[in-house]
Write an enzyme that holds these catalytic residues in place. Sequence first.
Site, short mmCIF file in Angstrom:
data_model
loop_
_atom_site.label_atom_id
_atom_site.label_comp_id
_atom_site.label_asym_id
_atom_site.label_seq_id
_atom_site.Cartn_x
_atom_site.Cartn_y
_atom_site.Cartn_z
N CYS A 140 31.80 68.36 -60.48
CA CYS A 140 31.20 67.64 -59.31
C CYS A 140 31.75 68.12 -57.93
O CYS A 140 31.17 67.84 -56.97
CB CYS A 140 31.33 66.30 -59.50
SG CYS A 140 30.37 65.49 -61.03
N HIS A 290 28.63 63.36 -52.77
CA HIS A 290 28.05 63.71 -54.09
C HIS A 290 27.16 62.75 -54.80
O HIS A 290 27.56 61.77 -54.71
CB HIS A 290 29.12 64.43 -54.62
CG HIS A 290 28.84 64.22 -56.39
ND1 HIS A 290 27.99 64.98 -56.78
CD2 HIS A 290 29.73 63.72 -57.51
CE1 HIS A 290 27.87 65.08 -58.00
NE2 HIS A 290 28.87 64.22 -58.40
N ASN A 320 22.18 63.07 -61.38
CA ASN A 320 23.62 63.87 -60.91
C ASN A 320 23.24 65.30 -61.14
O ASN A 320 23.40 65.57 -62.39
CB ASN A 320 24.69 63.07 -61.32
CG ASN A 320 25.96 63.63 -60.96
OD1 ASN A 320 26.18 64.83 -60.57
ND2 ASN A 320 27.02 62.87 -61.29
N1 COA Z 1 20.55 52.01 -70.89
C1 COA Z 1 20.77 50.75 -71.30
N2 COA Z 1 21.86 49.98 -71.64
C2 COA Z 1 22.90 51.05 -71.78
C3 COA Z 1 22.87 52.13 -70.99
C4 COA Z 1 21.45 52.70 -70.81
N3 COA Z 1 21.40 54.10 -70.59
N4 COA Z 1 24.05 53.06 -71.33
C5 COA Z 1 24.86 52.10 -71.56
N5 COA Z 1 24.28 50.73 -71.83
C6 COA Z 1 24.92 49.52 -72.19
C7 COA Z 1 26.02 49.64 -72.95
O1 COA Z 1 26.37 49.92 -74.52
C8 COA Z 1 26.80 48.29 -72.63
O2 COA Z 1 26.22 47.52 -73.50
P1 COA Z 1 27.23 46.27 -74.14
O3 COA Z 1 27.60 45.51 -73.36
O4 COA Z 1 26.23 45.75 -75.31
O5 COA Z 1 28.33 47.09 -75.08
C9 COA Z 1 26.21 47.79 -71.32
O6 COA Z 1 25.13 48.86 -70.95
C10 COA Z 1 27.09 48.06 -70.10
O7 COA Z 1 27.82 49.42 -70.24
P2 COA Z 1 28.65 49.79 -69.24
O8 COA Z 1 29.08 51.29 -69.56
O9 COA Z 1 29.82 48.89 -69.15
O10 COA Z 1 27.98 49.86 -67.85
P3 COA Z 1 28.42 49.98 -66.46
O11 COA Z 1 28.14 48.85 -65.72
O12 COA Z 1 29.87 50.20 -66.20
O13 COA Z 1 27.46 51.28 -65.96
C11 COA Z 1 27.63 53.63 -65.43
C12 COA Z 1 27.48 52.36 -66.51
C13 COA Z 1 27.76 54.88 -66.25
C14 COA Z 1 26.30 53.56 -64.69
C15 COA Z 1 28.73 53.31 -64.64
O14 COA Z 1 30.02 52.99 -65.28
C16 COA Z 1 29.11 54.35 -63.52
O15 COA Z 1 28.00 54.46 -62.62
N6 COA Z 1 30.37 54.91 -63.61
C17 COA Z 1 30.53 55.98 -62.61
C18 COA Z 1 29.68 57.28 -63.34
C19 COA Z 1 29.52 58.30 -62.25
O16 COA Z 1 29.70 58.31 -61.13
N7 COA Z 1 29.85 59.58 -62.98
C20 COA Z 1 29.82 60.88 -62.21
C21 COA Z 1 31.06 61.28 -61.70
S1 COA Z 1 30.96 62.58 -60.87
#
Ligand code: COA
Length: 363
Positions: A140, A290, A320
């Site tokens: 990224c 980004h 992304n």
């Molecule tokens: N659709 C529906 N549910 C989903 C899912 C999807 N695509 N992906 C994960 N889940 C579920 C998980 O299984 C989890 O379920 P559970 O509570 O029953 O175990 C629940 O949603 C919450 O998951 P979690 O990973 O804790 O969600 P979050 O609030 O942390 O959001 C991201 C996930 C990835 C959106 C978030 O962590 C994020 O944006 N992180 C930064 C990522 C980023 O910027 N990456 C690029 C860096 S360059």
Amino acid sequence: MCCETDISLIADESVILQQIFEIMIKSHIKGIGHYVPDHIVTNDDLAKVMNTNDEWITERTGIKERRHRENRNDSEITTAYLGMKASERAIADAGLTAQDIDYIVFATLSPDYFFPGCGVQLQHMLGCGTIGALDVRNQCSGFVYAMSVADAFIKTGLYKNILVVGAEIHSFGLDMSDRGRGVSVIFGDGAGAVVLSATEDENAGDILAVNMHSEGQYAEELCTKFPGTKYGWSDRLLREPDAVTADEIYPYMNGNFVFKHAVTRFPETIKEALDKAGKTAEDLDLFIPHQANLRIAQFVQKQLGLSDDQVFNNIQKYGNTTAASIPIALSEAIEQGRLKRGDLLCMSTFGSGFTWGSVLLEY
Ligand code: COA
């Protein structure tokens, strides 16, 4: 005695030379272009193949749709191909031809081959001369790192017109089952390119400050493990194909952990760049983060006290696109009249590595 005098003279000379370079040669964005595949994949499309929904994706990431190449296993619409399409637009926008480009810096995490890199592919596709072509592997942060390399080469007088490219095809390597939903809904395909040119025109824009950082202890918090020298390569695949697991071949992301680090590092790197140039957040005409996650961008915007007019986001349309996300956003911001010549622009990033950094420039 004689020797001491000589050394101090040499030291003085290098300081003077450095000052001359800094005063005279500017790194100026001469042209820009972007290219994305036509095929739009909406959140509802994803919900047809995995257990997800528009509400979850929109609420957590801001993403409504992304682009994927039409055929997941296409061997022609590759990362280098997308890079070429964006580059052709950037070169035309600069009023140049491929023969005017004297160096290529290509940032990607999804190269056409394990080796060689995409830079040489692009050199061939564009029909440039036998110019140097460098690949940057900073995910990224790839575009910010690539711009810093190009800026340094221009400021030292080594090259005049450098093509800086960020391009990715993510769609071929995402786990489109329920297992991969936490990652696969976020990433998309696309490319952006900039021609960074040397100029001595006092009215032209310039790169004012650059910074880059890394924390390699977090490499496995956001990575693809296979293939590589740590988890195995062709030998292992041939020897024990069934032992290579989905966890290894698909990208892994510790989402919460990445989020927490990103919201700390973004403001730090932006402030570092502004301080170096003697500017403040108020001075910014545009901030392009980004496009990792709209929630991260909004958090950073609030922390810096920036108005909506000062920030550009397009993650809603493309997801992304890692190394391509900043140049695609920059290209669209210019197309939409959000950035004009003379404006102060900050482009900042955080991502796998971990790596992060900023480029502050006068456009
Ligand atoms: N659709 C529906 N549910 C989903 C899912 C999807 N695509 N992906 C994960 N889940 C579920 C998980 O299984 C989890 O379920 P559970 O509570 O029953 O175990 C629940 O949603 C919450 O998951 P979690 O990973 O804790 O969600 P979050 O609030 O942390 O959001 C991201 C996930 C990835 C959106 C978030 O962590 C994020 O944006 N992180 C930064 C990522 C980023 O910027 N990456 C690029 C860096 S360059």
